[in-house]
Motif scaffolding. Structure first.
Motif, PDB file in Angstrom:
ATOM      1  N   LEU A   1       6.829   1.797 -10.189  1.00 43.51           N
ATOM      2  CA  LEU A   1       6.215   1.307  -9.002  1.00 43.51           C
ATOM      3  C   LEU A   1       7.186  -0.278  -9.290  1.00 43.51           C
ATOM      4  N   ALA A   2       7.580  -0.289 -10.512  1.00 45.84           N
ATOM      5  CA  ALA A   2       8.458  -1.888 -10.683  1.00 45.84           C
ATOM      6  C   ALA A   2       9.458  -1.500  -9.932  1.00 45.84           C
ATOM      7  N   VAL A   3      10.541  -0.774 -10.212  1.00 42.15           N
ATOM      8  CA  VAL A   3      11.617  -0.205  -9.614  1.00 42.15           C
ATOM      9  C   VAL A   3      11.402  -0.196  -7.831  1.00 42.15           C
TER      10      VAL A   3
ATOM     11  N   VAL B   1       0.612  -1.024  -0.094  1.00 42.82           N
ATOM     12  CA  VAL B   1      -0.098  -0.071  -0.469  1.00 42.82           C
ATOM     13  C   VAL B   1       0.612   1.652   0.265  1.00 42.82           C
ATOM     14  N   ALA B   2       1.804   0.972   0.348  1.00 47.32           N
ATOM     15  CA  ALA B   2       3.055   2.113   0.932  1.00 47.32           C
ATOM     16  C   ALA B   2       3.403   2.891  -0.411  1.00 47.32           C
ATOM     17  N   ALA B   3       4.093   1.347  -0.592  1.00 44.85           N
ATOM     18  CA  ALA B   3       4.622   1.925  -1.736  1.00 44.85           C
ATOM     19  C   ALA B   3       3.348   2.385  -3.544  1.00 44.85           C
ATOM     20  N   GLU B   4       2.345   1.552  -3.605  1.00 48.59           N
ATOM     21  CA  GLU B   4       1.864   1.857  -4.759  1.00 48.59           C
ATOM     22  C   GLU B   4       1.250   2.880  -4.536  1.00 48.59           C
ATOM     23  N   GLY B   5       0.816   3.928  -2.730  1.00 50.11           N
ATOM     24  CA  GLY B   5       0.652   5.112  -2.569  1.00 50.11           C
ATOM     25  C   GLY B   5       1.457   5.941  -3.257  1.00 50.11           C
ATOM     26  N   PHE B   6       2.230   5.672  -2.294  1.00 48.10           N
ATOM     27  CA  PHE B   6       4.118   6.855  -2.396  1.00 48.10           C
ATOM     28  C   PHE B   6       4.009   7.614  -4.334  1.00 48.10           C
ATOM     29  N   VAL B   7       3.915   5.888  -4.933  1.00 45.54           N
ATOM     30  CA  VAL B   7       4.143   6.447  -6.301  1.00 45.54           C
ATOM     31  C   VAL B   7       2.821   6.975  -7.117  1.00 45.54           C
TER      32      VAL B   7
END
Lengths: 181, 181
Positions: free
Chosen positions: B170-172, B84-90
């Motif tokens: 997101l991939a990175v 959630v954090a990764a997707e949200g921040f991206v």
DNA sequence: AGCATGCCTGACCGATCGGTCAGTACCTGA
DNA sequence: TCAGGTACTGACCGATCGGTCAGGCATGCT
């Protein structure tokens, strides 16, 4: 003590490094540095032609290592360039994390100045190498994220010993960078 | 040239955004902004209490989205929090890359100011979530590199459309972040 | 007409910046 | 003894910063 007193020169340099690390380059005045040394602002400018010269001398070792890395990358291609660039840059970041930290986001402005103009070009070659000289946008994006991420964060880990920080950063870099096709 | 409508407020905001993006917050004077709008510096300070209020209003939407992300993360743990954090921040970085870019490394100083104090705490929780709430140093290091790397670079890709930049970042992030054990 | 209100401005403020300069104190070699 | 170089300083400079203030000029309400 026959040959007297280049000691102040070094003291000023050290104090400048300390202050820059706390308040950044632009955020540190010559007055601040002089106060930390315990001398007058005029003394600081007696030992250094100007504020930029102070930064320049402070960054010289790091810049030398960066130039050496640039030379080592030249001529390499693909996965080889990527590997050398990643390892070399992580080494540089770990070794000079204090110096890098003190520029905290002032890179863009500083790189504009003629004294640091060639750093810009070197970092562009470094990004290209980290991308494995691929022209896929995703490869370039990954390379930039790794470069900026390491540069911006290495200063946060002053308390972590080199031999622990280095493999951790290298692992992140290798994971994050796209494998060359 | 008396301006008929109170659209000046919005014009000043837009001009400030443009100037901040080029020369940074500290590097942009109220005079610069006034010149870009074509009004006097006093007019800028008529519409905004001070320089910080200008920045504050400019960043409000991005901060609101960051707070929403923070709320969404709260309560989640491990891989769930990380995802959630990764997707949200991206998402946030892509959407507000212009606003984020204009702070270019001035985060550290700005976060000190009381008006932005809670951003500091949110970003710490974000790092913890990106690390999957692991306390391994390597996990925290990876999380910080990802956070800083994306924040610092997203402003470089103003020419890349959202739907292309988002999956690439997101991939990175997913590659770089340590898998939670 | 008179008046209030919103928008805008030039002139000005104190503080701070990087940098200059004339001069002083001290040491050293002739 | 003294000339000359080195290290250092306080006073000062012009520029620029964020911010204040009194007042001008339209416009619209009464």
């Amino acid at each position: 003590m026959a040959r007297a007193v280049p000691e102040t020169h070094h003291e000023i340099l050290a104090a400048a490094g300390r202050r820059f690390a706390v308040t950044g380059y632009k955020g540190t005045s010559l007055q601040d540095i002089a106060r930390e040394v315990g001398c007058s602002k005029a003394t600081v400018l007696y030992h250094f032609a100007n504020k930029e010269a102070l930064l320049s001398e402070l960054m010289a070792p790091a810049i030398a290592m960066l130039e050496a890395l640039d030379a080592r990358i030249a001529g390499r291609t693909g996965a080889d360039a990527q590997r050398v660039a990643a390892e070399g840059f992580v080494d540089l970041a770990v070794r000079f994390r204090r110096e890098i930290a003190l520029l905290r986001g002032e890179f863009p402005d500083l790189l504009q100045q003629p004294a640091f103009a060639h750093i810009q070009q070197i970092s562009e070659r470094l990004v290209a190498a980290l991308a494995g000289h691929s022209d896929r946008p995703a490869a370039r994006i990954a390379a930039l994220v790794v470069l900026a991420g390491i540069a911006e964060t290495c200063g946060e880990f002053l308390d972590i010993p080199d031999q622990e920080l280095r493999p951790a950063l290298l692992a992140v870099a290798h994971r994050a960078l796209e494998p060359t096709t």
